[in-house]
Motif scaffolding. Structure first.
Motif, PDB file in Angstrom:
ATOM      1  N   GLN A  21       0.819  -1.201   0.000  1.00 47.35           N
ATOM      2  CA  GLN A  21       0.000   0.000   0.000  1.00 47.35           C
ATOM      3  C   GLN A  21       0.862   1.265   0.000  1.00 47.35           C
ATOM      4  O   GLN A  21       0.602   2.197  -0.777  1.00 47.35           O
ATOM      5  N   CYS A  22       1.886   1.291   0.840  1.00 48.88           N
ATOM      6  CA  CYS A  22       2.748   2.487   0.916  1.00 48.88           C
ATOM      7  C   CYS A  22       3.478   2.740  -0.396  1.00 48.88           C
ATOM      8  O   CYS A  22       3.497   3.875  -0.887  1.00 48.88           O
ATOM      9  N   ILE A  23       4.080   1.711  -0.952  1.00 48.04           N
ATOM     10  CA  ILE A  23       4.845   1.888  -2.197  1.00 48.04           C
ATOM     11  C   ILE A  23       3.933   2.357  -3.327  1.00 48.04           C
ATOM     12  O   ILE A  23       4.268   3.294  -4.056  1.00 48.04           O
ATOM     13  N   LEU A  24       2.777   1.710  -3.478  1.00 49.48           N
ATOM     14  CA  LEU A  24       1.880   2.089  -4.574  1.00 49.48           C
ATOM     15  C   LEU A  24       1.300   3.486  -4.389  1.00 49.48           C
ATOM     16  O   LEU A  24       1.145   4.230  -5.363  1.00 49.48           O
ATOM     17  N   ILE A  25       0.991   3.858  -3.155  1.00 48.54           N
ATOM     18  CA  ILE A  25       0.464   5.209  -2.910  1.00 48.54           C
ATOM     19  C   ILE A  25       1.528   6.259  -3.218  1.00 48.54           C
ATOM     20  O   ILE A  25       1.247   7.270  -3.880  1.00 48.54           O
ATOM     21  N   VAL A  26       2.759   6.020  -2.759  1.00 48.88           N
ATOM     22  CA  VAL A  26       3.842   6.983  -3.013  1.00 48.88           C
ATOM     23  C   VAL A  26       4.081   7.118  -4.514  1.00 48.88           C
ATOM     24  O   VAL A  26       4.159   8.243  -5.044  1.00 48.88           O
ATOM     25  N   LYS A  42       2.076   9.721 -20.612  1.00 49.45           N
ATOM     26  CA  LYS A  42       3.032   8.657 -20.890  1.00 49.45           C
ATOM     27  C   LYS A  42       4.056   8.549 -19.752  1.00 49.45           C
ATOM     28  O   LYS A  42       4.320   7.448 -19.242  1.00 49.45           O
ATOM     29  N   ILE A  43       4.625   9.660 -19.329  1.00 49.40           N
ATOM     30  CA  ILE A  43       5.594   9.656 -18.228  1.00 49.40           C
ATOM     31  C   ILE A  43       4.914   9.209 -16.937  1.00 49.40           C
ATOM     32  O   ILE A  43       5.485   8.444 -16.151  1.00 49.40           O
ATOM     33  N   SER A  44       3.700   9.667 -16.724  1.00 47.64           N
ATOM     34  CA  SER A  44       2.950   9.266 -15.538  1.00 47.64           C
ATOM     35  C   SER A  44       2.743   7.749 -15.505  1.00 47.64           C
ATOM     36  O   SER A  44       2.910   7.109 -14.467  1.00 47.64           O
ATOM     37  N   CYS A  45       2.408   7.173 -16.636  1.00 47.84           N
ATOM     38  CA  CYS A  45       2.212   5.715 -16.714  1.00 47.84           C
ATOM     39  C   CYS A  45       3.515   4.962 -16.494  1.00 47.84           C
ATOM     40  O   CYS A  45       3.527   3.925 -15.830  1.00 47.84           O
ATOM     41  N   TYR A  46       4.616   5.477 -17.044  1.00 45.79           N
ATOM     42  CA  TYR A  46       5.908   4.829 -16.845  1.00 45.79           C
ATOM     43  C   TYR A  46       6.329   4.847 -15.378  1.00 45.79           C
ATOM     44  O   TYR A  46       6.865   3.868 -14.861  1.00 45.79           O
ATOM     45  N   ILE A  47       6.088   5.948 -14.699  1.00 40.61           N
ATOM     46  CA  ILE A  47       6.433   6.036 -13.280  1.00 40.61           C
ATOM     47  C   ILE A  47       5.588   5.060 -12.472  1.00 40.61           C
ATOM     48  O   ILE A  47       6.086   4.356 -11.592  1.00 40.61           O
ATOM     49  N   MET A  48       4.302   4.982 -12.796  1.00 42.86           N
ATOM     50  CA  MET A  48       3.435   4.037 -12.085  1.00 42.86           C
ATOM     51  C   MET A  48       3.826   2.601 -12.385  1.00 42.86           C
ATOM     52  O   MET A  48       3.797   1.745 -11.492  1.00 42.86           O
ATOM     53  N   LEU A  49       4.211   2.324 -13.615  1.00 43.42           N
ATOM     54  CA  LEU A  49       4.669   0.981 -13.974  1.00 43.42           C
ATOM     55  C   LEU A  49       5.936   0.620 -13.193  1.00 43.42           C
ATOM     56  O   LEU A  49       6.073  -0.513 -12.709  1.00 43.42           O
ATOM     57  N   ALA A  50       6.848   1.581 -13.050  1.00 40.05           N
ATOM     58  CA  ALA A  50       8.048   1.343 -12.244  1.00 40.05           C
ATOM     59  C   ALA A  50       7.670   1.037 -10.799  1.00 40.05           C
ATOM     60  O   ALA A  50       8.262   0.153 -10.161  1.00 40.05           O
ATOM     61  N   ILE A  52       4.889  -0.364  -9.765  1.00 32.12           N
ATOM     62  CA  ILE A  52       4.307  -1.711  -9.722  1.00 32.12           C
ATOM     63  C   ILE A  52       5.407  -2.767  -9.778  1.00 32.12           C
ATOM     64  O   ILE A  52       5.352  -3.769  -9.050  1.00 32.12           O
ATOM     65  N   ILE A  53       6.410  -2.549 -10.614  1.00 28.54           N
ATOM     66  CA  ILE A  53       7.512  -3.513 -10.716  1.00 28.54           C
ATOM     67  C   ILE A  53       8.308  -3.568  -9.410  1.00 28.54           C
ATOM     68  O   ILE A  53       8.639  -4.653  -8.918  1.00 28.54           O
ATOM     69  N   ILE A  54       8.594  -2.402  -8.832  1.00 26.85           N
ATOM     70  CA  ILE A  54       9.314  -2.371  -7.552  1.00 26.85           C
ATOM     71  C   ILE A  54       8.496  -3.052  -6.462  1.00 26.85           C
ATOM     72  O   ILE A  54       9.025  -3.812  -5.652  1.00 26.85           O
ATOM     73  N   THR A  55       7.199  -2.811  -6.450  1.00 24.20           N
ATOM     74  CA  THR A  55       6.322  -3.461  -5.475  1.00 24.20           C
ATOM     75  C   THR A  55       6.357  -4.969  -5.640  1.00 24.20           C
ATOM     76  O   THR A  55       6.426  -5.709  -4.652  1.00 24.20           O
ATOM     77  N   ALA A  56       6.322  -5.446  -6.866  1.00 26.29           N
ATOM     78  CA  ALA A  56       6.362  -6.888  -7.119  1.00 26.29           C
ATOM     79  C   ALA A  56       7.675  -7.495  -6.635  1.00 26.29           C
ATOM     80  O   ALA A  56       7.685  -8.579  -6.047  1.00 26.29           O
ATOM     81  N   VAL A  57       8.781  -6.796  -6.850  1.00 24.94           N
ATOM     82  CA  VAL A  57      10.083  -7.304  -6.409  1.00 24.94           C
ATOM     83  C   VAL A  57      10.163  -7.359  -4.888  1.00 24.94           C
ATOM     84  O   VAL A  57      10.741  -8.277  -4.309  1.00 24.94           O
ATOM     85  N   VAL A  58       9.548  -6.396  -4.221  1.00 24.01           N
ATOM     86  CA  VAL A  58       9.581  -6.356  -2.754  1.00 24.01           C
ATOM     87  C   VAL A  58       8.593  -7.356  -2.144  1.00 24.01           C
ATOM     88  O   VAL A  58       8.892  -7.990  -1.134  1.00 24.01           O
ATOM     89  N   ILE A  59       7.435  -7.530  -2.766  1.00 23.12           N
ATOM     90  CA  ILE A  59       6.357  -8.301  -2.161  1.00 23.12           C
ATOM     91  C   ILE A  59       6.353  -9.779  -2.549  1.00 23.12           C
ATOM     92  O   ILE A  59       6.150 -10.648  -1.705  1.00 23.12           O
TER      93      ILE A  59
END
Length: 95
Positions: A21-26, A42-50, A52-59
Motif C-alpha cells: 500500500q505504501c509503495i503504490l500510494i507513493v 506517458k511519463i505518468s504511466c511509466y512512473i506508475m509501472l516502475a 508496480i515492478i518495484i512493489t512486485a520485487v519487494v512483495i
C-alpha cells in the motif's frame, strides 16, 4: 525439500500488505505530480509501472524477514496413541 523457503507468517503477511500500500500510494502520488507538471500521461504511466515492478520485487519473493514470527503448532500425535485414547473412552462409556 524445497530449495527456497516459500512460506511467510501472519506478521509477514501484514507487513507485505502495508509495504504494498505504501509503495503504490507513493508512486501514484509522484506519478500524478510529475505527469501533471510535465503534461505527459506517458511519463505518468511509466512512473506508475516502475512502482508496480518495484512493489512486485519487494512483495512477491518470500524474503526471510517475512518469516521472523513462525507459528508454533502442537506436536503431531501418532495414530496408535489416538486409537488407544479412543478405546479408553469407549471402555469408560460402556462401564
Amino acid at each position: 525439500m524445497a530449495l527456497i523457503k516459500d512460506d511467510i507468517d501472519f506478521k509477514g503477511q501484514q507487513l507485505t500488505e502495508k509495504l504494498m500500500q505504501c509503495i503504490l500510494i507513493v508512486f501514484g502520488i509522484v506519478s500524478f505530480i510529475v505527469g501533471f507538471v510535465m503534461q505527459s500521461v506517458k511519463i505518468s504511466c511509466y512512473i506508475m509501472l516502475a512502482g508496480i515492478i518495484i512493489t512486485a520485487v519487494v512483495i512477491l519473493p518470500p524474503w526471510p524477514f517475512y518469516s521472523k514470527n513462525p507459528i508454533k503448532f502442537l506436536p503431531v500425535k501418532k495414530v496408535e496413541e489416538k486409537k488407544e485414547k479412543k478405546e479408553k473412552k469407549e471402555n469408560e462409556k460402556s462401564d
